[in-house]
Scaffold this motif. Structure first.
Motif, PDB file in Angstrom:
ATOM      1  N   LEU A  77      34.778  39.463  31.064  1.00  0.00           N
ATOM      2  CA  LEU A  77      35.501  40.558  31.708  1.00  0.00           C
ATOM      3  C   LEU A  77      36.906  40.576  31.120  1.00  0.00           C
ATOM      4  O   LEU A  77      37.558  39.536  31.019  1.00  0.00           O
ATOM      5  N   ILE A  78      37.351  41.745  30.727  1.00  0.00           N
ATOM      6  CA  ILE A  78      38.700  41.939  30.217  1.00  0.00           C
ATOM      7  C   ILE A  78      39.421  42.824  31.224  1.00  0.00           C
ATOM      8  O   ILE A  78      39.053  43.977  31.426  1.00  0.00           O
ATOM      9  N   SER A  79      40.412  42.246  31.860  1.00  0.00           N
ATOM     10  CA  SER A  79      41.149  42.940  32.913  1.00  0.00           C
ATOM     11  C   SER A  79      42.550  43.245  32.416  1.00  0.00           C
ATOM     12  O   SER A  79      43.288  42.345  32.020  1.00  0.00           O
ATOM     13  N   TYR A  80      42.905  44.515  32.411  1.00  0.00           N
ATOM     14  CA  TYR A  80      44.265  44.940  32.092  1.00  0.00           C
ATOM     15  C   TYR A  80      44.683  45.903  33.200  1.00  0.00           C
ATOM     16  O   TYR A  80      44.495  47.107  33.099  1.00  0.00           O
ATOM     17  N   LEU A  81      45.201  45.324  34.290  1.00  0.00           N
ATOM     18  CA  LEU A  81      45.506  46.095  35.493  1.00  0.00           C
ATOM     19  C   LEU A  81      46.922  45.814  35.983  1.00  0.00           C
ATOM     20  O   LEU A  81      47.386  44.672  35.932  1.00  0.00           O
ATOM     21  N   PRO A  82      47.589  46.839  36.501  1.00  0.00           N
ATOM     22  CA  PRO A  82      48.889  46.606  37.136  1.00  0.00           C
ATOM     23  C   PRO A  82      48.661  45.950  38.494  1.00  0.00           C
ATOM     24  O   PRO A  82      47.617  46.143  39.117  1.00  0.00           O
ATOM     25  N   TYR A  83      49.611  45.168  38.945  1.00  0.00           N
ATOM     26  CA  TYR A  83      49.462  44.532  40.256  1.00  0.00           C
ATOM     27  C   TYR A  83      50.694  44.796  41.092  1.00  0.00           C
ATOM     28  O   TYR A  83      51.832  44.669  40.626  1.00  0.00           O
ATOM     29  N   PHE A  84      50.455  45.148  42.338  1.00  0.00           N
ATOM     30  CA  PHE A  84      51.526  45.348  43.302  1.00  0.00           C
ATOM     31  C   PHE A  84      51.026  44.758  44.609  1.00  0.00           C
ATOM     32  O   PHE A  84      50.040  45.220  45.170  1.00  0.00           O
ATOM     33  N   GLY A  85      51.669  43.697  45.055  1.00  0.00           N
ATOM     34  CA  GLY A  85      51.243  43.055  46.291  1.00  0.00           C
ATOM     35  C   GLY A  85      51.868  41.680  46.405  1.00  0.00           C
ATOM     36  O   GLY A  85      52.648  41.249  45.554  1.00  0.00           O
ATOM     37  N   VAL A  90      51.679  31.350  42.623  1.00  0.00           N
ATOM     38  CA  VAL A  90      51.476  31.732  41.223  1.00  0.00           C
ATOM     39  C   VAL A  90      52.461  30.975  40.339  1.00  0.00           C
ATOM     40  O   VAL A  90      53.485  30.482  40.817  1.00  0.00           O
ATOM     41  N   PRO A  91      52.183  30.888  39.049  1.00  0.00           N
ATOM     42  CA  PRO A  91      53.105  30.199  38.136  1.00  0.00           C
ATOM     43  C   PRO A  91      54.471  30.882  38.100  1.00  0.00           C
ATOM     44  O   PRO A  91      54.602  32.068  38.403  1.00  0.00           O
ATOM     45  N   TYR A  92      55.446  30.130  37.677  1.00  0.00           N
ATOM     46  CA  TYR A  92      56.807  30.642  37.534  1.00  0.00           C
ATOM     47  C   TYR A  92      56.792  31.874  36.634  1.00  0.00           C
ATOM     48  O   TYR A  92      56.163  31.890  35.591  1.00  0.00           O
ATOM     49  N   GLY A  93      57.457  32.920  37.058  1.00  0.00           N
ATOM     50  CA  GLY A  93      57.510  34.161  36.289  1.00  0.00           C
ATOM     51  C   GLY A  93      56.380  35.116  36.630  1.00  0.00           C
ATOM     52  O   GLY A  93      56.267  36.185  36.057  1.00  0.00           O
ATOM     53  N   GLY A  94      55.516  34.747  37.541  1.00  0.00           N
ATOM     54  CA  GLY A  94      54.451  35.641  37.976  1.00  0.00           C
ATOM     55  C   GLY A  94      53.112  35.414  37.322  1.00  0.00           C
ATOM     56  O   GLY A  94      52.101  35.902  37.776  1.00  0.00           O
ATOM     57  N   GLY A  95      53.086  34.676  36.230  1.00  0.00           N
ATOM     58  CA  GLY A  95      51.817  34.395  35.567  1.00  0.00           C
ATOM     59  C   GLY A  95      51.241  35.627  34.894  1.00  0.00           C
ATOM     60  O   GLY A  95      51.934  36.602  34.622  1.00  0.00           O
ATOM     61  N   LYS A  96      49.955  35.581  34.659  1.00  0.00           N
ATOM     62  CA  LYS A  96      49.262  36.672  33.968  1.00  0.00           C
ATOM     63  C   LYS A  96      48.965  37.850  34.880  1.00  0.00           C
ATOM     64  O   LYS A  96      48.709  38.947  34.407  1.00  0.00           O
ATOM     65  N   ASN A 125      39.941  31.868  35.973  1.00  0.00           N
ATOM     66  CA  ASN A 125      40.752  31.523  34.801  1.00  0.00           C
ATOM     67  C   ASN A 125      41.691  30.393  35.208  1.00  0.00           C
ATOM     68  O   ASN A 125      41.579  29.851  36.307  1.00  0.00           O
ATOM     69  N   GLU A 126      42.640  30.034  34.359  1.00  0.00           N
ATOM     70  CA  GLU A 126      43.510  28.889  34.642  1.00  0.00           C
ATOM     71  C   GLU A 126      44.447  29.127  35.828  1.00  0.00           C
ATOM     72  O   GLU A 126      45.025  28.179  36.357  1.00  0.00           O
ATOM     73  N   GLU A 127      44.610  30.366  36.261  1.00  0.00           N
ATOM     74  CA  GLU A 127      45.529  30.667  37.361  1.00  0.00           C
ATOM     75  C   GLU A 127      44.860  30.883  38.704  1.00  0.00           C
ATOM     76  O   GLU A 127      45.455  30.606  39.736  1.00  0.00           O
ATOM     77  N   ASP A 128      43.639  31.416  38.730  1.00  0.00           N
ATOM     78  CA  ASP A 128      43.063  31.840  40.005  1.00  0.00           C
ATOM     79  C   ASP A 128      41.558  32.046  39.887  1.00  0.00           C
ATOM     80  O   ASP A 128      40.994  32.013  38.792  1.00  0.00           O
ATOM     81  N   THR A 129      40.945  32.301  41.027  1.00  0.00           N
ATOM     82  CA  THR A 129      39.531  32.668  41.115  1.00  0.00           C
ATOM     83  C   THR A 129      39.473  34.088  41.655  1.00  0.00           C
ATOM     84  O   THR A 129      40.158  34.416  42.626  1.00  0.00           O
TER      85      THR A 129
END
Length: 164
Positions: A77-85, A90-96, A125-129
């Motif tokens: 799966l290739i996800s290229y989505l904006p996030y607002f919430g 999460v990692p420093y700087g917001g992560g991926k 992935n390395e940041e979340d499920t």
């Protein structure tokens, strides 16, 4: 002379209306062709959903610019989505965020209604499920609902893209 001009204009308008209006059979044939394209893409597990609107859990929905998408390529799966919430951890700087490519760990498809199929995709992935719930209609319109452990859920709407 005036009657000739009026009758000529009326004839041109009538011809334009007749050629621009599709018959019910033509519309049904186009809808059936679109449904075949959607079914083939889902069966091949190779499709792109172009996102045009995001619907966060809090706040108003927003139109998004061209370029955001969710793509399924067989087992990835290739996800290229904006996030607002709200992000919980999460990692420093917001992560991926929701911009990543990852292997799919689970893929289930359901026929919800005669004109709608639902797909549930699980991945890590390395940041979340994440769980991506995708509803695709026969006309190619789609909705995507993303649930993550470390972020608030968010939804998107868009359309399936087909190669020409």
């Amino acid at each position: 002379m005036r009657h000739l001009v009026i009758s000529t204009v009326m004839a041109v308008l009538a011809l334009g209306v007749l050629t621009s209006c599709a018959t019910a059979e033509e519309r049904a044939a186009r809808a059936a062709e679109q449904a075949k394209k959607v079914t083939a893409a889902l069966n091949d597990r190779h499709y792109v959903i172009a996102i045009d609107r995001m619907i966060p859990m809090r706040g108003a929905s927003k139109n998004v610019s061209y370029g955001y998408s969710v793509e399924v390529r067989n087992d990835s799966l290739i996800s290229y989505l904006p996030y607002f919430g709200q992000a919980y951890n999460v990692p420093y700087g917001g992560g991926k965020g929701l911009n990543f490519s990852a292997p799919i760990s689970s893929y289930q498809e359901f026929q919800k209604k005669s004109d709608r199929r639902s797909i549930e995709i699980g991945l890590t992935n390395e940041e979340d499920t994440y769980v991506y719930m995708i509803d695709v209609f026969d006309n190619g319109s789609a909705s995507v609902h993303v649930t993550a452990r470390q972020r608030e859920s968010i939804s998107y709407s868009g359309n399936m893209e087909f190669k020409k």
